[in-house]
Write a protein that holds these residues in place. Structure first.
Motif, PDB file in Angstrom:
ATOM      1  N   MET A 137       0.843  -1.180   0.000  1.00  0.00           N
ATOM      2  CA  MET A 137       0.000   0.000   0.000  1.00  0.00           C
ATOM      3  C   MET A 137       0.889   1.245   0.000  1.00  0.00           C
ATOM      4  SD  MET A 137      -2.853   1.226   2.787  1.00  0.00           S
ATOM      5  CE  MET A 137      -1.763   1.221   4.179  1.00  0.00           C
ATOM      6  N   ARG A 138       0.531   2.189  -0.802  1.00  0.00           N
ATOM      7  CA  ARG A 138       1.280   3.442  -0.879  1.00  0.00           C
ATOM      8  C   ARG A 138       0.576   4.479  -0.030  1.00  0.00           C
ATOM      9  NH1 ARG A 138       3.991   7.354  -2.757  1.00  0.00           N
ATOM     10  NH2 ARG A 138       4.033   8.550  -4.606  1.00  0.00           N
ATOM     11  N   TRP A 139       1.311   5.054   0.912  1.00  0.00           N
ATOM     12  CA  TRP A 139       0.764   6.083   1.782  1.00  0.00           C
ATOM     13  C   TRP A 139       0.898   7.439   1.083  1.00  0.00           C
ATOM     14  CZ3 TRP A 139      -1.041   5.821   6.961  1.00  0.00           C
ATOM     15  CH2 TRP A 139      -1.094   4.526   7.482  1.00  0.00           C
ATOM     16  N   VAL A 140      -0.225   8.109   0.879  1.00  0.00           N
ATOM     17  CA  VAL A 140      -0.209   9.439   0.271  1.00  0.00           C
ATOM     18  C   VAL A 140      -0.215  10.492   1.380  1.00  0.00           C
ATOM     19  CG1 VAL A 140      -1.305   8.690  -1.883  1.00  0.00           C
ATOM     20  CG2 VAL A 140      -2.725   9.462   0.027  1.00  0.00           C
ATOM     21  N   LYS A 141      -0.017  11.738   1.001  1.00  0.00           N
ATOM     22  CA  LYS A 141       0.134  12.817   1.981  1.00  0.00           C
ATOM     23  C   LYS A 141      -1.057  12.904   2.937  1.00  0.00           C
ATOM     24  CE  LYS A 141       1.036  17.695   2.504  1.00  0.00           C
ATOM     25  NZ  LYS A 141       1.245  18.988   1.934  1.00  0.00           N
ATOM     26  N   VAL A 142      -2.264  12.822   2.413  1.00  0.00           N
ATOM     27  CA  VAL A 142      -3.459  12.939   3.266  1.00  0.00           C
ATOM     28  C   VAL A 142      -3.505  11.815   4.295  1.00  0.00           C
ATOM     29  CG1 VAL A 142      -5.988  12.898   3.246  1.00  0.00           C
ATOM     30  CG2 VAL A 142      -4.757  14.164   1.493  1.00  0.00           C
ATOM     31  N   MET A 143      -3.137  10.611   3.899  1.00  0.00           N
ATOM     32  CA  MET A 143      -3.124   9.481   4.827  1.00  0.00           C
ATOM     33  C   MET A 143      -2.099   9.717   5.942  1.00  0.00           C
ATOM     34  SD  MET A 143      -3.440   6.540   1.887  1.00  0.00           S
ATOM     35  CE  MET A 143      -2.801   5.231   2.877  1.00  0.00           C
ATOM     36  N   ASN A 144      -0.921  10.215   5.561  1.00  0.00           N
ATOM     37  CA  ASN A 144       0.103  10.527   6.559  1.00  0.00           C
ATOM     38  C   ASN A 144      -0.371  11.624   7.502  1.00  0.00           C
ATOM     39  OD1 ASN A 144       2.222   8.710   5.864  1.00  0.00           O
ATOM     40  ND2 ASN A 144       2.683   9.979   4.095  1.00  0.00           N
ATOM     41  N   GLU A 145      -1.037  12.636   6.954  1.00  0.00           N
ATOM     42  CA  GLU A 145      -1.559  13.716   7.796  1.00  0.00           C
ATOM     43  C   GLU A 145      -2.579  13.176   8.787  1.00  0.00           C
ATOM     44  OE1 GLU A 145      -3.068  16.508   4.927  1.00  0.00           O
ATOM     45  OE2 GLU A 145      -1.194  17.645   4.901  1.00  0.00           O
ATOM     46  N   ASN A 146      -3.480  12.331   8.328  1.00  0.00           N
ATOM     47  CA  ASN A 146      -4.489  11.755   9.222  1.00  0.00           C
ATOM     48  C   ASN A 146      -3.855  10.868  10.281  1.00  0.00           C
ATOM     49  OD1 ASN A 146      -6.728  13.048   8.177  1.00  0.00           O
ATOM     50  ND2 ASN A 146      -7.106  11.461   6.650  1.00  0.00           N
ATOM     51  N   ALA A 147      -2.834  10.129   9.908  1.00  0.00           N
ATOM     52  CA  ALA A 147      -2.125   9.294  10.889  1.00  0.00           C
ATOM     53  C   ALA A 147      -1.509  10.168  11.983  1.00  0.00           C
ATOM     54  CB  ALA A 147      -1.054   8.464  10.199  1.00  0.00           C
ATOM     55  N   LEU A 148      -0.906  11.279  11.587  1.00  0.00           N
ATOM     56  CA  LEU A 148      -0.313  12.178  12.578  1.00  0.00           C
ATOM     57  C   LEU A 148      -1.384  12.885  13.411  1.00  0.00           C
ATOM     58  CD1 LEU A 148       2.667  13.682  10.567  1.00  0.00           C
ATOM     59  CD2 LEU A 148       2.770  12.090  12.488  1.00  0.00           C
ATOM     60  N   ARG A 149      -2.494  13.240  12.786  1.00  0.00           N
ATOM     61  CA  ARG A 149      -3.588  13.885  13.534  1.00  0.00           C
ATOM     62  C   ARG A 149      -4.081  12.976  14.662  1.00  0.00           C
ATOM     63  NH1 ARG A 149      -5.378  15.649   8.241  1.00  0.00           N
ATOM     64  NH2 ARG A 149      -5.098  17.901   8.116  1.00  0.00           N
ATOM     65  N   VAL A 150      -4.323  11.706  14.329  1.00  0.00           N
ATOM     66  CA  VAL A 150      -4.826  10.804  15.370  1.00  0.00           C
ATOM     67  C   VAL A 150      -3.752  10.539  16.421  1.00  0.00           C
ATOM     68  CG1 VAL A 150      -6.586   9.774  13.902  1.00  0.00           C
ATOM     69  CG2 VAL A 150      -4.378   8.657  14.082  1.00  0.00           C
ATOM     70  N   TYR A 151      -2.496  10.491  15.996  1.00  0.00           N
ATOM     71  CA  TYR A 151      -1.409  10.313  16.960  1.00  0.00           C
ATOM     72  C   TYR A 151      -1.386  11.475  17.954  1.00  0.00           C
ATOM     73  CZ  TYR A 151       3.265  10.352  18.927  1.00  0.00           C
ATOM     74  OH  TYR A 151       4.316  10.399  19.796  1.00  0.00           O
ATOM     75  N   TYR A 152      -1.398  12.700  17.436  1.00  0.00           N
ATOM     76  CA  TYR A 152      -1.365  13.874  18.310  1.00  0.00           C
ATOM     77  C   TYR A 152      -2.611  13.936  19.185  1.00  0.00           C
ATOM     78  CZ  TYR A 152       2.685  15.835  15.892  1.00  0.00           C
ATOM     79  OH  TYR A 152       3.940  16.056  15.382  1.00  0.00           O
ATOM     80  N   ARG A 153      -3.745  13.576  18.632  1.00  0.00           N
ATOM     81  CA  ARG A 153      -4.987  13.608  19.405  1.00  0.00           C
ATOM     82  C   ARG A 153      -4.915  12.651  20.588  1.00  0.00           C
ATOM     83  NH1 ARG A 153     -10.978  12.034  17.126  1.00  0.00           N
ATOM     84  NH2 ARG A 153     -12.065  12.201  19.104  1.00  0.00           N
ATOM     85  N   VAL A 154      -4.466  11.439  20.327  1.00  0.00           N
ATOM     86  CA  VAL A 154      -4.410  10.432  21.387  1.00  0.00           C
ATOM     87  C   VAL A 154      -3.277  10.715  22.366  1.00  0.00           C
ATOM     88  CG1 VAL A 154      -3.998   7.981  21.840  1.00  0.00           C
ATOM     89  CG2 VAL A 154      -5.540   8.677  20.017  1.00  0.00           C
ATOM     90  N   LYS A 155      -2.111  11.051  21.866  1.00  0.00           N
ATOM     91  CA  LYS A 155      -0.980  11.302  22.760  1.00  0.00           C
ATOM     92  C   LYS A 155      -1.153  12.600  23.532  1.00  0.00           C
ATOM     93  CE  LYS A 155       2.247   9.040  23.317  1.00  0.00           C
ATOM     94  NZ  LYS A 155       2.494   7.963  24.278  1.00  0.00           N
ATOM     95  N   GLY A 156      -1.984  13.505  23.035  1.00  0.00           N
ATOM     96  CA  GLY A 156      -2.295  14.711  23.787  1.00  0.00           C
ATOM     97  C   GLY A 156      -3.099  14.401  25.026  1.00  0.00           C
ATOM     98  N   GLU A 157      -3.854  13.311  24.968  1.00  0.00           N
ATOM     99  CA  GLU A 157      -4.676  12.889  26.091  1.00  0.00           C
ATOM    100  C   GLU A 157      -3.932  11.940  27.026  1.00  0.00           C
ATOM    101  OE1 GLU A 157      -7.876  10.974  24.125  1.00  0.00           O
ATOM    102  OE2 GLU A 157      -8.653  12.809  23.254  1.00  0.00           O
ATOM    103  N   GLU A 158      -3.044  11.155  26.474  1.00  0.00           N
ATOM    104  CA  GLU A 158      -2.384  10.099  27.233  1.00  0.00           C
ATOM    105  C   GLU A 158      -0.878  10.216  27.027  1.00  0.00           C
ATOM    106  OE1 GLU A 158      -2.124   5.319  26.826  1.00  0.00           O
ATOM    107  OE2 GLU A 158      -4.076   6.261  26.595  1.00  0.00           O
ATOM    108  N   THR A 159      -0.120  10.131  28.106  1.00  0.00           N
ATOM    109  CA  THR A 159       1.309  10.351  27.975  1.00  0.00           C
ATOM    110  C   THR A 159       2.161   9.103  28.162  1.00  0.00           C
ATOM    111  OG1 THR A 159       1.423  10.966  30.298  1.00  0.00           O
ATOM    112  CG2 THR A 159       1.165  12.753  28.688  1.00  0.00           C
TER     113      THR A 159
END
Length: 120
Positions: free
Chosen positions: A1-23
């Motif tokens: 599977m080829r990861w495109v820019k939008v997919m990478n952005e969404n992956a980082l968004r969910v990472y920041y969202r979750v890690k912002g809540e949990e450390t």
């Protein structure tokens, strides 16, 4: 599977969202996976693959610091919103602080001769 820019952005968004809540811990991966599935329902990805992709994306500098900061801000509520949420939670627990504290106290009975005779 080829990861495109939008997919990478969404992956980082969910990472920041979750890690912002949990450390700490690795439980964040399951939450990150479920949030990603909401954003990208047609992409079959495992928790491990998603975590690896986030790590790769951050280490390989696909996005510059300004883009990473923008994605983080989109994912995590502003400090003003966080402060308001904390204040609301504080006020909710301020109503009966003594009752809540008393509920969690252990009962300690001192050992006396009278208590020991009463137990027998």
């Amino acid at each position: 599977m080829r990861w495109v820019k939008v997919m990478n952005e969404n992956a980082l968004r969910v990472y920041y969202r979750v890690k912002g809540e949990e450390t700490v811990g690795i439980a964040y991966r399951a939450r990150m996976h479920s949030f990603f599935a909401e954003l990208e329902p047609s992409i079959p990805v495992t928790e491990q693959n998603l975590a690896d992709r986030v790590r790769y994306t951050m280490r390989s500098k696909i996005f510059d610091d300004a883009e990473l900061e923008r994605l983080r801000r989109e994912a995590i509520p502003s400090s003003n919103e966080s402060a308001m949420t904390r204040d609301a939670a504080t006020h909710a627990t301020d109503q009966h602080p003594h009752v809540e504290a008393a509920m969690n106290l252990p009962v300690v009975v001192p050992r006396t001769r009278a208590n020991e005779e009463h137990i027998r």
